[in-house]
Design a protein around this motif. Sequence first.
Motif, short mmCIF file in Angstrom:
data_model
loop_
_atom_site.label_atom_id
_atom_site.label_comp_id
_atom_site.label_asym_id
_atom_site.label_seq_id
_atom_site.Cartn_x
_atom_site.Cartn_y
_atom_site.Cartn_z
N UNK A 63 7.51 3.03 -5.05
CA UNK A 63 8.09 2.31 -6.19
C UNK A 63 8.06 0.79 -5.93
N UNK A 64 8.24 0.38 -4.66
CA UNK A 64 8.10 -1.06 -4.34
C UNK A 64 6.66 -1.51 -4.56
N UNK A 65 5.72 -0.63 -4.19
CA UNK A 65 4.29 -0.94 -4.38
C UNK A 65 4.02 -1.23 -5.86
N UNK A 66 4.59 -0.40 -6.72
CA UNK A 66 4.40 -0.61 -8.16
C UNK A 66 4.97 -1.95 -8.60
N UNK A 67 6.16 -2.28 -8.06
CA UNK A 67 6.78 -3.56 -8.42
C UNK A 67 5.92 -4.72 -7.96
N UNK A 68 5.31 -4.57 -6.78
CA UNK A 68 4.44 -5.63 -6.26
C UNK A 68 3.24 -5.82 -7.20
N UNK A 102 0.83 -1.21 0.00
CA UNK A 102 0.00 0.00 0.00
C UNK A 102 0.86 1.25 0.00
N UNK A 103 2.18 1.08 -0.06
CA UNK A 103 3.07 2.25 -0.11
C UNK A 103 3.06 3.07 1.17
N UNK A 104 3.02 2.39 2.33
CA UNK A 104 2.98 3.11 3.62
C UNK A 104 4.31 2.91 4.36
N UNK A 105 5.11 3.98 4.55
CA UNK A 105 6.37 3.84 5.28
C UNK A 105 6.15 3.38 6.73
N UNK A 106 7.21 2.79 7.32
CA UNK A 106 7.03 2.14 8.62
C UNK A 106 7.97 2.67 9.71
#
Length: 451
Positions: free
Chosen positions: A422-427, A361-365
């Motif tokens: 960008x990781x969200x897009x890759x997922x 969901x593109x949410x930083x942690x």
Amino acid sequence: MEKGRLLLFPLPFQGHINPMLQLANILHSKGFNITIIHTSFNSPNKSSYPHFTFQSFSEESLAGCTSLLGNVKDIILLLNLMNKVWFDPFLDCVKRLLSNSSAEDPIRCLISDATLYFTQAVADLLKLPRIVLRTSSLSSFHVFHAFPLLLQKGYLSMEDSESEAPVLEAPPLKVKDVSLTFKIEGEALDVMLSGLMSGTKAASGLIWNSFEELEQSVLPNIQQEFPIPNFTIGPFHKYFTASASSLIAQDQTALSWLDMQAPLSVLYVSFGSLAAIDKTEFFEMAWGLANSKQKFLWVVRPGAIRGSEWLEPFPDELLEAVSERAHIVKWAPQQEVLAHPATACFWSHCGWNSTLESICEGVPMICSPSFGDQQTNARYIEAVWKVGLVLENGIEREEITRAIRRVMVDKEGIEMKMRISSLKEKANTCLTEGGSSYRSLESLVSFILSF
Ligand code: UDP
């Protein structure tokens, strides 16, 4: 034409039930019939899965097993106990299923959670292929595999002054992460880890709830350590939500409260289904949250504060200080919360499902790992993917407030948001036709059909 039937056996904990039932749905959508084998302990919610057959087995009584759940050491003891006492009843159960199966609906294989390593011996006895589902990241399993080496190199007995030093054999871990990962050194841990490793190596194949692009750097190590067909077909929750297999009712007011908040204004806080904190840590959390001046949605699971039922330790003055800015629930529809436009940051214990759900969901942690694979996940979040921060000093109010501001207010947080988007897009891409997980799922289906 029917592709036959698969027997799936999840470890009965929330973070393991969710991915196994998601996998069941994925394989069902590929044409397989599904039987879920389960115990009465944390039995799955059958009404959400009318398309599956459920088979319980009469396990030896694990009387008092819930009281074993109080701390990490007891979880390892409980896992070892399950692996011992479930052997005979599980063997009988699978034997019965095999003898009742028909030529039109043959049982192709058993898919069991990696931690239920005793099932390999059952599968061998019955000459049934067994595939393992590992519900953690590849990187944390690589660290588990390195345990004997790390022990031999003395990483578990280093001086405190070395705690920030890097672990050359398992980057990006720090020395202190090793002792937290394996904090219950001793016989129970040895039994667990050696069962887990040998049970996985002896399996016919290994399924991961992860995707190649996320864990590319460690994939060659895993292929070398587990030289069996490896299938990275995740993230599972992008096919089927985790909500259907929730063991606790999800409080939907979490979503209606989020609807009233501005975009990217809320910190979501949850430490998953097992991690527990003591009262002092709870106060530190509460004051850290209050002092951050940000809005927050906080999951306080009943029993998560040791020695209390729920929120009794919450002082009135603190409740007043945060009442305008906070919403507290016992359990949330997490995937929907993370996908909500108001959610800006996730303060998490870094269980693998939570980590993946946040990435997707593109949410930083903000990371407060507690045990097991969580330390490695947290280091990857901070140092490899650079999409979050680890709280280095446990749960301490000033560091909490600073971390919240760094992720939610400062420029640093904007950069994290860009990287995680960008990781969200890759997922998303890996699941589309021709993508890495799409192709891996196709090979898994052919692999199963080859049995
Ligand atoms: N979860 C949920 N509601 C909550 C907290 C967690 O539905 O309030 C779900 C979450 O979406 C995830 C699972 O519970 O799928 C927790 O798994 P994870 O691996 O993150 O942690 P564990 O509970 O195994 O420590």
